[in-house]
Design an enzyme around this catalytic site. Sequence first.
Site, short mmCIF file in Angstrom:
data_model
loop_
_atom_site.label_atom_id
_atom_site.label_comp_id
_atom_site.label_asym_id
_atom_site.label_seq_id
_atom_site.Cartn_x
_atom_site.Cartn_y
_atom_site.Cartn_z
N ILE A 164 3.20 -0.84 7.92
CA ILE A 164 3.25 0.52 8.19
C ILE A 164 2.14 1.31 7.26
O ILE A 164 1.69 2.42 7.78
CB ILE A 164 4.75 1.09 7.84
CG1 ILE A 164 5.70 0.42 8.66
CG2 ILE A 164 4.68 2.59 8.05
CD1 ILE A 164 7.07 0.72 8.46
N ASP B 287 -2.54 -0.05 -3.22
CA ASP B 287 -1.68 -1.30 -3.21
C ASP B 287 -2.05 -2.41 -4.39
O ASP B 287 -3.19 -2.34 -4.90
CB ASP B 287 -2.05 -1.68 -1.85
CG ASP B 287 -1.04 -2.57 -1.09
OD1 ASP B 287 -0.35 -2.46 -0.10
OD2 ASP B 287 -0.99 -3.60 -1.76
N TYR C 15 19.32 -3.05 -1.21
CA TYR C 15 18.22 -2.48 -0.35
C TYR C 15 18.78 -0.86 0.27
O TYR C 15 18.15 0.11 -0.13
CB TYR C 15 17.83 -3.18 0.91
CG TYR C 15 16.85 -2.49 1.73
CD1 TYR C 15 15.33 -2.40 1.17
CD2 TYR C 15 17.17 -2.16 2.90
CE1 TYR C 15 14.54 -1.84 1.91
CE2 TYR C 15 16.00 -1.45 3.71
CZ TYR C 15 14.62 -1.34 3.31
OH TYR C 15 13.92 -0.66 3.90
N LYS D 199 17.49 2.98 -0.59
CA LYS D 199 17.14 3.85 0.52
C LYS D 199 17.80 5.23 0.44
O LYS D 199 17.54 6.16 0.95
CB LYS D 199 16.93 3.15 1.92
CG LYS D 199 15.63 2.27 1.80
CD LYS D 199 14.45 2.82 1.37
CE LYS D 199 13.23 1.48 1.47
NZ LYS D 199 11.86 2.12 1.23
N PRO E 169 4.10 -7.76 9.52
CA PRO E 169 4.12 -8.94 9.06
C PRO E 169 5.45 -9.21 8.07
O PRO E 169 5.72 -10.41 7.88
CB PRO E 169 2.93 -9.31 8.22
CG PRO E 169 2.12 -8.04 8.90
CD PRO E 169 3.24 -6.93 9.08
#
Length: 267
Positions: A20, A39, A153, A157, A189
């Site tokens: 994304i 990154d 997770y 979020k 991916p």
Amino acid sequence: MTNGELHGLTALVTGGASGIGLATALMLAERGARVACLDLNALDADGKPAVPEPLIGVRGDVSDDASTLAAVTEAAERLGGLDILVNNAGVLGRGTVESGDLDEWKRVFDVNVFGMVRTARAALPWLRRSAHASVVNMCSLGATVGLPNAAVYCSSKGAVLALTTAMAADHLHEGIRVNCVTPAPVDTPWVRRLVDAAPDPEAAFAAVSGRQPNGRLCTAEEVAAAICYLAGPASASTTGVSLPVDGGSRGVLLSMDPRLLPARAKV
């Protein structure tokens, strides 16, 4: 949104080397922005950019204070300022409150939540100088819908969702808008690697896709389009918003047998 709408603006995308993040960086650039990708894998082994032109690659680790500050500063200086921050970098974590290792909880929160805090802190001095300052955080359907074996997770979020609205309130008077995008599972991916690790990858992919009301996973480009909208001047009156890109997961229920519904009343 048309090509050129973001002409003259600058943007930094964390986790921008793949998935994304990369789709978002490319779309921002297509619309006229100058874009840097922060990154861990933004540069190859020889120190050359691992992202396609015209994107700028900046190596950085959002789980480390010094690395984040240095990377954001480098990106802003190379771009000549900063108008848009896309907080996209994140990791997945599995486990319930009982089975999830506490070190795993700390790792997920350190990247998914504190990583956004570190990046925003480093970017705010630059964003305050912009006439079109915007922050877009990457949230998840898991912030509002319970997912099995994903407490670590989902809770991270959920924190991102709360962080977004709190930041929007804190920085509105400075002219800085803060929003988030809330996607369902996206065909990236990252998701493909998770599916491939299942005993039956084909069945696992079909199951994940089939639970979506629209029958398929979202694409990275669909999420990127939502991010680009929230990031740009076209959404100048939008702040503190969570924009779902989820194929109808939160708002559409297709599981009810239509035979159970009453016949249409006669008028």
